[in-house]
Design a protein around this motif. Sequence first.
Motif, short mmCIF file in Angstrom:
data_model
loop_
_atom_site.label_atom_id
_atom_site.label_comp_id
_atom_site.label_asym_id
_atom_site.label_seq_id
_atom_site.Cartn_x
_atom_site.Cartn_y
_atom_site.Cartn_z
N SER A 57 -4.10 19.18 11.97
CA SER A 57 -2.59 19.16 12.44
C SER A 57 -2.57 17.76 13.02
N VAL A 58 -1.07 17.31 13.17
CA VAL A 58 -0.76 16.16 14.07
C VAL A 58 -1.13 16.35 15.24
N GLU A 59 -1.07 17.56 15.91
CA GLU A 59 -1.29 17.76 17.00
C GLU A 59 -2.91 18.08 17.48
N ALA A 60 -3.61 18.09 16.75
CA ALA A 60 -5.17 18.18 16.87
C ALA A 60 -5.54 16.75 16.56
N ALA B 23 0.90 -1.26 0.08
CA ALA B 23 0.03 0.16 0.04
C ALA B 23 0.95 1.13 0.07
N TYR B 24 0.62 2.09 -0.89
CA TYR B 24 1.42 3.31 -1.09
C TYR B 24 0.61 4.39 -0.49
N LEU B 25 1.00 5.25 0.56
CA LEU B 25 0.30 6.23 0.97
C LEU B 25 1.08 7.79 0.67
N PHE B 26 0.22 8.75 0.73
CA PHE B 26 1.00 10.11 0.58
C PHE B 26 0.63 10.99 1.64
N GLN B 27 1.74 11.69 2.06
CA GLN B 27 1.97 12.32 3.15
C GLN B 27 0.88 13.11 3.25
N GLY B 28 0.12 13.16 4.54
CA GLY B 28 -1.06 14.02 4.96
C GLY B 28 -2.29 13.31 4.62
N GLU B 29 -2.33 12.47 3.99
CA GLU B 29 -3.81 11.56 3.91
C GLU B 29 -4.02 10.88 5.22
N GLU B 30 -3.13 10.57 5.97
CA GLU B 30 -3.43 10.18 7.29
C GLU B 30 -3.93 11.06 8.25
N LEU B 31 -4.05 12.40 7.73
CA LEU B 31 -4.35 13.75 8.59
C LEU B 31 -5.83 13.77 8.02
N GLY B 32 -6.17 13.40 6.86
CA GLY B 32 -7.45 13.84 6.18
C GLY B 32 -7.29 14.72 5.61
N LEU B 33 -6.46 15.27 4.98
CA LEU B 33 -6.19 16.70 4.29
C LEU B 33 -6.96 16.70 3.14
N ALA B 34 -7.47 17.77 2.87
CA ALA B 34 -8.10 17.95 1.49
C ALA B 34 -7.09 18.46 0.51
N GLU B 35 -7.59 18.52 -0.94
CA GLU B 35 -6.81 19.54 -1.80
C GLU B 35 -7.10 20.91 -1.56
N VAL B 36 -5.95 21.60 -1.71
CA VAL B 36 -6.05 23.27 -1.40
C VAL B 36 -6.37 23.83 -2.81
N ALA B 37 -7.60 24.11 -2.96
CA ALA B 37 -7.92 24.74 -4.38
C ALA B 37 -7.72 26.30 -4.56
N ASP B 38 -7.62 26.86 -3.32
CA ASP B 38 -7.64 28.43 -3.71
C ASP B 38 -6.35 28.97 -3.65
N ILE B 39 -5.25 28.49 -4.09
CA ILE B 39 -4.01 29.00 -3.96
C ILE B 39 -3.73 30.08 -4.99
N PRO B 40 -3.27 31.35 -4.58
CA PRO B 40 -3.05 32.58 -5.45
C PRO B 40 -2.42 32.31 -6.64
N ASP B 41 -2.76 32.89 -7.66
CA ASP B 41 -1.80 32.56 -8.85
C ASP B 41 -0.44 32.79 -8.70
N ALA B 42 -0.18 34.00 -7.91
CA ALA B 42 1.12 34.61 -7.67
C ALA B 42 1.93 33.42 -6.96
#
Length: 561
Positions: A466-469, A395-414
């Motif tokens: 976060s990990v702490e939370a 099984a291959y896991l990607f960092q942050g999926e174990e935290l339930g992270l979602a995609e960050v969609a609203d990154i500013p173009d700059a």
Amino acid sequence: MTNTLSPGAPAVLANDPDWWRQAAVYQIYPRSFADANGDGIGDLRGITSRIPYLAELGIDAVWLSPFYPSALADGGYDVDDYRDVDPKLGTLADFDEMVGALHAAGIRLIVDIVPNHSSNRHVWFQEALASPRGSTARDRYLFRDGEGADGTEPPSDWQSMFGGSAWEPVGDGQFYLHLFAPEQPDFNWADREVRDDFLTTLRFWADRGVDGFRVDVAHALAKDLTYPLRSHAELEELKIGAEGSHPLWDREELDEIYAEWRAVFDEYDPPRIAVAEAWVEPTRRHRYAKPTSLGQAFNFDLLRADFDADGFRAIIDHNIQSVTVTGSSNTWVFSNHDVVRHASRYGLPDDRGNDGQTGRDWLLSGGVSPAIDVELGLRRARAASLLMLALPGSAYLFQGEELGLAEVADIPDAARQDPTFFRSPGRDVGRDGCRVPLPWTTTGSSFGFGADGAHLPQPADWGSFSVEAAEAEPDSTLNLYRRALWLRRDLQDSEELTWLSHPSGSDDVLWFERPGGWQSITNFGSAAVDLPEGEVLVMSAPPVEGRLPGAATAWLRRSAR
């Protein structure tokens, strides 16, 4: 339910040639994992500082994305020097320290290798630019004469994977091929010097303790540039995997290249392992996974599947059968550094499909349209991940999926960095949204990632993920992964799987048993179903009146009969 399992004392790495067959492998995108020196970019010392976290998670290996010297034209996949560490990330001494600490914690290391192309700053490419046509230096890459009366037109109308022409002029009537960004000139793998240099690179890292390699774009190395070159439209019509007939992808010559790599891997005890990133037809995947080649190849089928019981079962059956042909083991994956995180994909409307690229239009809207069901997306992601961890294979896991992270969609173009964004403005915002640095603490300028902010902006609510939370919440996604990964170590011991029929007869339920009476049951529907008899080991969602709710998975140990 709290995490009662713990890693205990550091494990000793057994001299086991088959360790990879059932391994849980955690991908680290180093620039976004942990920043030890506070410059906003993750580094090797940051990784070393977080090894206790990785050990407690219960993984067997780390896959480290590129850490080589690079101008970051493509997130480190534009490599200046294959046998060194980017000074922004550390030194070779830092690398050695990290390897030693990982091994002391019982964790193996797989590193990314990028053989299709170098960076345009690589010493060989700079030599090629300074050398005449037909020179040995240019033969290491794929230079061709321009077309047209004055030679200023590219050799063909081929388009790069990141948008725009796949040919870049060098000012003397010649162009070089780059299937990706212009800063990533493609190597000529018909050149013996290129082949030998990569064998040297494999030994360099294996001698430093690296246990294996993830091979980037493994299906692209061999190419046929015989004139006349076909048009881009003709290439689009050709099916990749049509018995090696495509000029650019999945050619038969790769067998010879990877046989040489396999000979190097087998010089070591235990042999070094490799896994191919090869986006090819499933019927062609065996070429990379066979024991005389790389030995394992990514299976992206579940990553591209809808959250659907019938679809999941068909994919599982097909892939379990396939590995009996190669003698390899399966590689299950839902998220990585190139695709929208599956917690977000599963929250999009069901009619959007889930091909791994799902969500591109949603990303273009800044995450506004179509509306996303965040709660359902995470619920499905937890259920799917728990099912995946019960399957035979790695099984291959990607960092942050174990935290339930979602995609960050609203990154500013700059703030964006992905070359896809710059080469296809208005059509694709790229992959930065899954590469946002991890949150470690609930507060702070970068939520514990580093002292002075992060190289990609983190959402304002990142601290709640976060990990702490997560460590303070017994039923967090992190604690779910920890329970499952440590249970998996005790339960996972073969490639066998037996399907069972649920008494309800529901088409939305997948239930199977592994050797020793270990069972996994997933409810893909919305209505709760009865749980089978047995001891519940872990669940992705709380039971509803003793039943398994919709979009949930449970592991059980069968009651003695």
